[in-house]
Scaffold this active site. Structure first.
Site, PDB file in Angstrom:
ATOM      1  N   ARG A  13       0.852  -1.209   0.000  1.00 40.42           N
ATOM      2  CA  ARG A  13       0.000   0.000   0.000  1.00 40.42           C
ATOM      3  C   ARG A  13       0.884   1.255   0.000  1.00 40.42           C
ATOM      4  NH1 ARG A  13      -0.619   4.669   2.639  1.00 40.42           N
ATOM      5  NH2 ARG A  13      -0.302   3.617   4.635  1.00 40.42           N
ATOM      6  N   ASP A  14       1.530   1.535   1.108  1.00 43.41           N
ATOM      7  CA  ASP A  14       2.335   2.768   1.204  1.00 43.41           C
ATOM      8  C   ASP A  14       3.474   2.733   0.194  1.00 43.41           C
ATOM      9  OD1 ASP A  14       2.966   5.225   2.213  1.00 43.41           O
ATOM     10  OD2 ASP A  14       3.718   4.535   4.133  1.00 43.41           O
ATOM     11  N   HIS A 205       4.893   4.151  12.719  1.00 44.87           N
ATOM     12  CA  HIS A 205       5.130   4.079  11.274  1.00 44.87           C
ATOM     13  C   HIS A 205       6.157   5.162  10.935  1.00 44.87           C
ATOM     14  CE1 HIS A 205       3.309   3.866   7.035  1.00 44.87           C
ATOM     15  NE2 HIS A 205       3.965   5.019   6.984  1.00 44.87           N
ATOM     16  N   HIS A 207       9.252   6.786   8.437  1.00 44.40           N
ATOM     17  CA  HIS A 207       9.931   6.849   7.136  1.00 44.40           C
ATOM     18  C   HIS A 207      11.400   7.172   7.411  1.00 44.40           C
ATOM     19  CE1 HIS A 207       6.614   6.831   4.026  1.00 44.40           C
ATOM     20  NE2 HIS A 207       5.970   6.721   5.163  1.00 44.40           N
ATOM     21  N   CYS A 238       4.616   9.176   0.101  1.00 39.35           N
ATOM     22  CA  CYS A 238       3.201   9.521   0.038  1.00 39.35           C
ATOM     23  C   CYS A 238       3.025  10.540  -1.076  1.00 39.35           C
ATOM     24  CB  CYS A 238       2.721  10.099   1.361  1.00 39.35           C
ATOM     25  SG  CYS A 238       1.053  10.793   1.251  1.00 39.35           S
TER      26      CYS A 238
HETATM   27  N1  COA Z   1     -13.024   4.926  -3.395  1.00 40.28           N
HETATM   28  C1  COA Z   1     -13.257   5.118  -4.718  1.00 40.28           C
HETATM   29  N2  COA Z   1     -13.842   6.204  -5.223  1.00 40.28           N
HETATM   30  C2  COA Z   1     -14.216   7.127  -4.345  1.00 40.28           C
HETATM   31  C3  COA Z   1     -14.016   6.999  -2.974  1.00 40.28           C
HETATM   32  C4  COA Z   1     -13.381   5.841  -2.501  1.00 40.28           C
HETATM   33  N3  COA Z   1     -13.137   5.639  -1.219  1.00 40.28           N
HETATM   34  N4  COA Z   1     -14.495   8.088  -2.372  1.00 40.28           N
HETATM   35  C5  COA Z   1     -14.970   8.886  -3.319  1.00 40.28           C
HETATM   36  N5  COA Z   1     -14.810   8.308  -4.509  1.00 40.28           N
HETATM   37  C6  COA Z   1     -15.185   8.830  -5.832  1.00 40.28           C
HETATM   38  C7  COA Z   1     -16.594   9.354  -5.871  1.00 40.28           C
HETATM   39  O1  COA Z   1     -17.492   8.313  -6.137  1.00 40.28           O
HETATM   40  C8  COA Z   1     -16.507  10.345  -6.989  1.00 40.28           C
HETATM   41  O2  COA Z   1     -16.485   9.663  -8.215  1.00 40.28           O
HETATM   42  P1  COA Z   1     -17.128  10.264  -9.533  1.00 40.28           P
HETATM   43  O3  COA Z   1     -16.403  11.559  -9.770  1.00 40.28           O
HETATM   44  O4  COA Z   1     -16.844   9.232 -10.557  1.00 40.28           O
HETATM   45  O5  COA Z   1     -18.548  10.446  -9.188  1.00 40.28           O
HETATM   46  C9  COA Z   1     -15.133  10.939  -6.803  1.00 40.28           C
HETATM   47  O6  COA Z   1     -14.359   9.958  -6.106  1.00 40.28           O
HETATM   48  C10 COA Z   1     -15.164  12.230  -6.019  1.00 40.28           C
HETATM   49  O7  COA Z   1     -15.916  12.011  -4.832  1.00 40.28           O
HETATM   50  P2  COA Z   1     -15.738  12.944  -3.565  1.00 40.28           P
HETATM   51  O8  COA Z   1     -16.525  12.410  -2.447  1.00 40.28           O
HETATM   52  O9  COA Z   1     -15.990  14.376  -3.987  1.00 40.28           O
HETATM   53  O10 COA Z   1     -14.256  12.690  -3.230  1.00 40.28           O
HETATM   54  P3  COA Z   1     -13.061  13.699  -3.236  1.00 40.28           P
HETATM   55  O11 COA Z   1     -12.767  14.226  -4.573  1.00 40.28           O
HETATM   56  O12 COA Z   1     -13.317  14.645  -2.129  1.00 40.28           O
HETATM   57  O13 COA Z   1     -11.856  12.707  -2.857  1.00 40.28           O
HETATM   58  C11 COA Z   1     -10.969  10.835  -1.640  1.00 40.28           C
HETATM   59  C12 COA Z   1     -11.806  12.085  -1.592  1.00 40.28           C
HETATM   60  C13 COA Z   1     -10.679  10.420  -0.213  1.00 40.28           C
HETATM   61  C14 COA Z   1     -11.710   9.763  -2.376  1.00 40.28           C
HETATM   62  C15 COA Z   1      -9.660  11.112  -2.388  1.00 40.28           C
HETATM   63  O14 COA Z   1      -9.121  12.300  -1.882  1.00 40.28           O
HETATM   64  C16 COA Z   1      -8.664  10.011  -2.225  1.00 40.28           C
HETATM   65  O15 COA Z   1      -8.850   8.900  -2.668  1.00 40.28           O
HETATM   66  N6  COA Z   1      -7.499  10.312  -1.643  1.00 40.28           N
HETATM   67  C17 COA Z   1      -6.444   9.345  -1.529  1.00 40.28           C
HETATM   68  C18 COA Z   1      -5.865   9.364  -0.170  1.00 40.28           C
HETATM   69  C19 COA Z   1      -4.659   8.461  -0.101  1.00 40.28           C
HETATM   70  O16 COA Z   1      -4.662   7.325  -0.528  1.00 40.28           O
HETATM   71  N7  COA Z   1      -3.575   8.994   0.465  1.00 40.28           N
HETATM   72  C20 COA Z   1      -2.394   8.252   0.673  1.00 40.28           C
HETATM   73  C21 COA Z   1      -2.505   7.375   1.862  1.00 40.28           C
HETATM   74  S1  COA Z   1      -2.511   8.242   3.372  1.00 40.28           S
HETATM   75 ZN    ZN Z   2       3.938   6.148   5.238  1.00 39.96          ZN
END
Ligand code: COA
Ligand code: ZN
Length: 302
Positions: A13-14, A205, A207, A238
């Site tokens: 994942r990370d 955790h 780095h 990240c």
């Molecule tokens: N999994 C898949 N798709 C997701 C989702 C999830 N958990 N949460 C929201 N979405 C989708 C929505 O369905 C929407 O899709 P569409 O545009 O096709 O309709 C789109 O993402 C936007 O939805 P929204 O609720 O407005 O989300 P957002 O744009 O505010 O994004 C996250 C929020 C959390 C989904 C996004 O910021 C994210 O995935 N971040 C990744 C964080 C990460 O992995 N960081 C590293 C580890 S710490």
């Molecule tokens: Zn990390």
């Protein structure tokens, strides 16, 4: 006190989420096989996040449906919001981790929520997980320093950790997302938490961005912590934290613990082949500080 330390592998994942090369599901499964073959039995296998935000983690539901369940390992997944939690549950995930960053800006950048919203959503997810009989874990991300807001007060980490425990979190993972911690800061953050809780419910955790990850582990061990995240070969970073480079390498963590007489259930030399196999999959050069030495001890298979 027990001499067993849990090593939780976060490479799938990370590690993978920041790689330029996006691995197929098949390749991600091969990576997990390499980890299992090395004796690793606690693995964060992926995340249920937006595939647009983190394309490297697309297909995690399929990955979970194909994980080898006969290998005596536990697999967890990171979930950023309710949608992610529901997707994880549909995929049969039994252990979830939410991510609550210590600052306003980091929560906005990472999951598009304010600190207040993120705290409420993570608390709700912890409660849901408890009700559903799913193991509930909470990362406190950028717990020492935020790339946007600078140093973090230990009082903030204490407050956010308590919020997660009150919501039912089984474990809280204090995460140095950008590798900015030092042993003194680790002590200051951990000493605010109850000693019994540190031993049973806190994980760290780190780095290795500034080369202090093992020193931080040592300090956390002294404070009673008995669980650590690490990533095979130091793979990691990240995508939402500028400057976040490799995680603490699993081989460095296991070798140090093993040398000091801690039990992890993992044979350090067995990790050499795992690093080599994962390196072949990701295409970059991998290996923690101890890797070349371990290779020379006869762990190499190539
Ligand atoms: N999994 C898949 N798709 C997701 C989702 C999830 N958990 N949460 C929201 N979405 C989708 C929505 O369905 C929407 O899709 P569409 O545009 O096709 O309709 C789109 O993402 C936007 O939805 P929204 O609720 O407005 O989300 P957002 O744009 O505010 O994004 C996250 C929020 C959390 C989904 C996004 O910021 C994210 O995935 N971040 C990744 C964080 C990460 O992995 N960081 C590293 C580890 S710490
Ligand atoms: Zn990390």
């Amino acid at each position: 006190m027990s001499d067993f330390v849990i090593v939780n592998e976060v490479g799938p994942r990370d590690g993978l989420q920041s790689q330029g090369r996006i691995l197929s599901i098949e390749e991600r499964l091969l990576m997990i096989d390499a980890l299992l073959d090395a004796g690793i039995c606690s693995i964060e296998a992926g995340s249920f996040v937006s595939p647009r935000a983190v394309p490297q983690m697309a297909g995690t539901a399929e990955l979970f449906s194909r994980l080898p369940l006969d290998r005596a390992a536990t697999y967890s997944a990171l979930v950023p919001n309710l949608r992610g939690y529901e997707r994880a549950r549909e995929a049969g995930v039994q252990s979830v981790a939410v991510v609550l960053s210590a600052t306003e800006t980091m929560n906005q950048r990472n999951i598009n929520m304010s600190l207040e919203q993120a705290t409420a959503v993570c608390a709700e997810l912890m409660q849901r997980a408890c009700q559903d009989g799913v193991q509930a874990r909470a990362y406190i991300a950028v717990a020492f320093e935020c790339p946007f807001e600078g140093p973090i007060s230990p009082a903030v980490v204490e407050y956010l950790s308590q919020s997660m425990f009150e919501a039912g979190a089984d474990k809280v993972i204090i995460a140095d997302t950008i590798g900015a911690a030092n042993p003194r800061a680790v002590g200051q953050a951990l000493e605010r938490l109850d000693p019994a809780c540190r031993a049973r419910q806190i994980s760290c955790h780190f780095h290795d961005t500034r080369g202090m990850a093992l020193a931080n582990v040592l300090k956390a061990l002294d404070c009673g912590v008995r669980e650590f995240d690490s990533s095979i070969g130091g793979l990691g970073g990240c995508p939402f934290s500028p400057g976040a480079t490799g995680n603490l390498a699993t081989e460095d963590l296991v070798l140090m613990l093993d040398s000091m007489g801690w039990r992890t259930g993992i044979e350090p030399l067995a990790l050499v082949e795992a690093v080599q196999r994962v390196q072949a999959l990701t295409g970059g050069t991998l290996g923690g500080h101890s890797f070349r030495w371990l290779e020379r001890q006869g762990g190499a298979h190539v």
